[in-house]
Design an enzyme around this catalytic site. Structure first.
Site, short mmCIF file in Angstrom:
data_model
loop_
_atom_site.label_atom_id
_atom_site.label_comp_id
_atom_site.label_asym_id
_atom_site.label_seq_id
_atom_site.Cartn_x
_atom_site.Cartn_y
_atom_site.Cartn_z
N HIS A 61 0.85 -1.19 0.00
CA HIS A 61 0.00 0.00 0.00
C HIS A 61 0.89 1.23 0.00
O HIS A 61 2.10 1.14 0.16
CB HIS A 61 -0.97 -0.01 1.18
CG HIS A 61 -0.32 0.07 2.54
ND1 HIS A 61 0.52 -0.91 3.03
CD2 HIS A 61 -0.38 1.01 3.52
CE1 HIS A 61 0.93 -0.58 4.24
NE2 HIS A 61 0.41 0.59 4.56
N ASP A 65 5.72 4.77 4.98
CA ASP A 65 6.68 3.84 5.58
C ASP A 65 6.86 2.56 4.76
O ASP A 65 7.68 1.71 5.11
CB ASP A 65 6.28 3.51 7.04
CG ASP A 65 4.86 3.01 7.18
OD1 ASP A 65 3.95 3.60 6.58
OD2 ASP A 65 4.65 2.01 7.90
N HIS A 66 6.11 2.44 3.66
CA HIS A 66 6.25 1.26 2.80
C HIS A 66 6.81 1.60 1.41
O HIS A 66 7.18 0.70 0.66
CB HIS A 66 4.91 0.54 2.66
CG HIS A 66 4.41 0.03 3.97
ND1 HIS A 66 4.46 -1.31 4.32
CD2 HIS A 66 3.93 0.68 5.07
CE1 HIS A 66 4.00 -1.46 5.56
NE2 HIS A 66 3.67 -0.26 6.04
N HIS A 139 -6.81 -2.73 5.51
CA HIS A 139 -6.11 -1.57 6.02
C HIS A 139 -6.97 -0.34 5.70
O HIS A 139 -8.01 -0.47 5.07
CB HIS A 139 -4.71 -1.50 5.39
CG HIS A 139 -3.74 -0.67 6.15
ND1 HIS A 139 -3.70 -0.60 7.51
CD2 HIS A 139 -2.72 0.14 5.72
CE1 HIS A 139 -2.74 0.21 7.89
NE2 HIS A 139 -2.12 0.68 6.82
N ASP A 210 0.45 -4.07 6.21
CA ASP A 210 -0.38 -3.55 7.31
C ASP A 210 -1.81 -4.03 7.15
O ASP A 210 -2.42 -3.86 6.09
CB ASP A 210 -0.38 -2.01 7.27
CG ASP A 210 1.00 -1.42 7.57
OD1 ASP A 210 1.94 -2.21 7.80
OD2 ASP A 210 1.11 -0.18 7.55
N HIS A 268 6.42 -4.75 12.13
CA HIS A 268 5.77 -3.45 12.13
C HIS A 268 5.39 -3.03 13.55
O HIS A 268 4.36 -2.41 13.79
CB HIS A 268 4.52 -3.52 11.22
CG HIS A 268 4.05 -2.19 10.69
ND1 HIS A 268 3.11 -1.43 11.34
CD2 HIS A 268 4.37 -1.50 9.57
CE1 HIS A 268 2.87 -0.33 10.62
NE2 HIS A 268 3.63 -0.35 9.56
#
Ligand code: ZN
Ligand code: ZN
Length: 314
Positions: A61, A65-66, A139, A210, A268
């Site tokens: 996604h 942070d990804h 998510h 996530d 995570h």
């Protein structure tokens, strides 16, 4: 055939001095597969020696942070005179944003970058002996998880039985193992079923990114050898996990049980826990059906070799 997972980034949304944002590198034979690329992923690849030979990047996604590691990684690949194309797989409806990241800088990649939008249930990438499946996660934005699922391997060849049946040692053995019948000199026909065992399952890795606990994680693959699951919070913040579309370590373990996972990596973790992993581990181990040692919170740089379920019997 080695299959190795290297955890490049294990932090939650905010990095810590110990943990980089999300990224997981999988090496299988000559293939380098990267799952998410949080900020600083390229330095983690250098530190932990994975190399830059990545052919496919799978994005779960578009939270920073990804994906914030993508521009820097592409720039370095270009400085290294990369010519090989790179495929980036990303959830439906995110192509424009991802394209923005790829082309954000003045020095655009000098090699072809193909963006492939995928939906839950799609095969994102089909390789010769395995595939990467996308599955539905829960998510608070467009998201998918990914599963690497190897094909079944051929059954074991029963050499003794073949010799008993009068099959001469040589190319006939290979033919039978490949599934062809063989006619002997006296006219007898030997069928592969007589000398080859049942197909043996390959290996499976499931990576959620996530998510709240999601049914599709259980359905995407049978008995994964390794489940890498969101475990942002421990029980003390279970409500916050639900509100922010994440999971607790306990929920991750419940999913692992229902999926029949052999090992569970908790990823995570929120920076609120300041590096403490004991609550996560304890709560996950209370419900995990496998050995307690098979639940772990990987450190950045930690590697795991995935073995065949029947390895050791050969
Ligand atoms: Zn995240
Ligand atoms: Zn997120």
């Amino acid at each position: 055939m080695p299959l190795r997972v290297t955890f490049l980034g294990t932090a939650g949304a905010i990095p810590t001095t110990e943990r980089n944002p999300s990224s997981v590198f999988v090496a299988r034979e000559g293939d380098g597969l990267l799952f998410d690329a949080g900020e600083g992923t390229q330095r983690q690849m250098m530190r932990f020696g994975t190399g830059f030979a990545v052919s496919h990047l799978f994005v779960t996604h578009l939270h920073g942070d990804h994906v914030l590691g993508i521009p820097g990684l592409l720039q370095t690949m270009a400085f290294n005179d990369r010519e090989e194309p790179l495929a980036i797989h990303t959830p439906h409806g995110t192509r424009r944003q991802l394209k923005g990241l790829v082309n954000a800088l003045d020095n655009r990649p000098s090699f072809p970058v193909r963006i492939n939008e995928i939906g839950a249930g799609d095969v994102a990438y089909r390789a010769e002996e395995y595939e990467i499946r996308a599955f539905e996660t829960d998510h608070d934005t467009r998201s998918v998880g990914y599963a690497l699922v190897e094909d079944d391997r051929k059954g074991r060849f029963d050499r003794e039985r073949a010799e008993e049946l009068g099959v001469p040692v040589g190319p006939e053995f290979s033919k039978l193992h490949a599934g062809e019948s063989v006619e002997l000199e006296d006219g007898t026909v030997v069928d592969p079923e007589q000398v080859v065992g049942d197909p043996r399952p390959g290996r499976t890795i499931v990576y959620t990114g996530d998510t709240r606990p999601a049914e599709a994680t259980i359905e995407v693959a049978d008995d994964p050898d390794l489940l890498i699951h969101d475990a942002t919070f421990a029980d003390d913040r279970a409500e916050r996990a639900a509100d922010t579309a994440h999971s607790t370590a306990r929920q991750a373990a419940e999913i692992a049980n229902r999926a029949g996972a052999t090992r569970l990596a908790l990823l995570h973790l929120s920076s609120r826990y300041a590096g403490r992993t004991d609550a996560h581990l304890e709560q996950a181990r209370e419900v995990f059906a496998g050995a307690p040692a098979d639940v772990f919170v990987p450190d950045d740089g930690q590697g795991v070799d995935i073995r065949y379920p029947d390895e050791g019997e050969d």
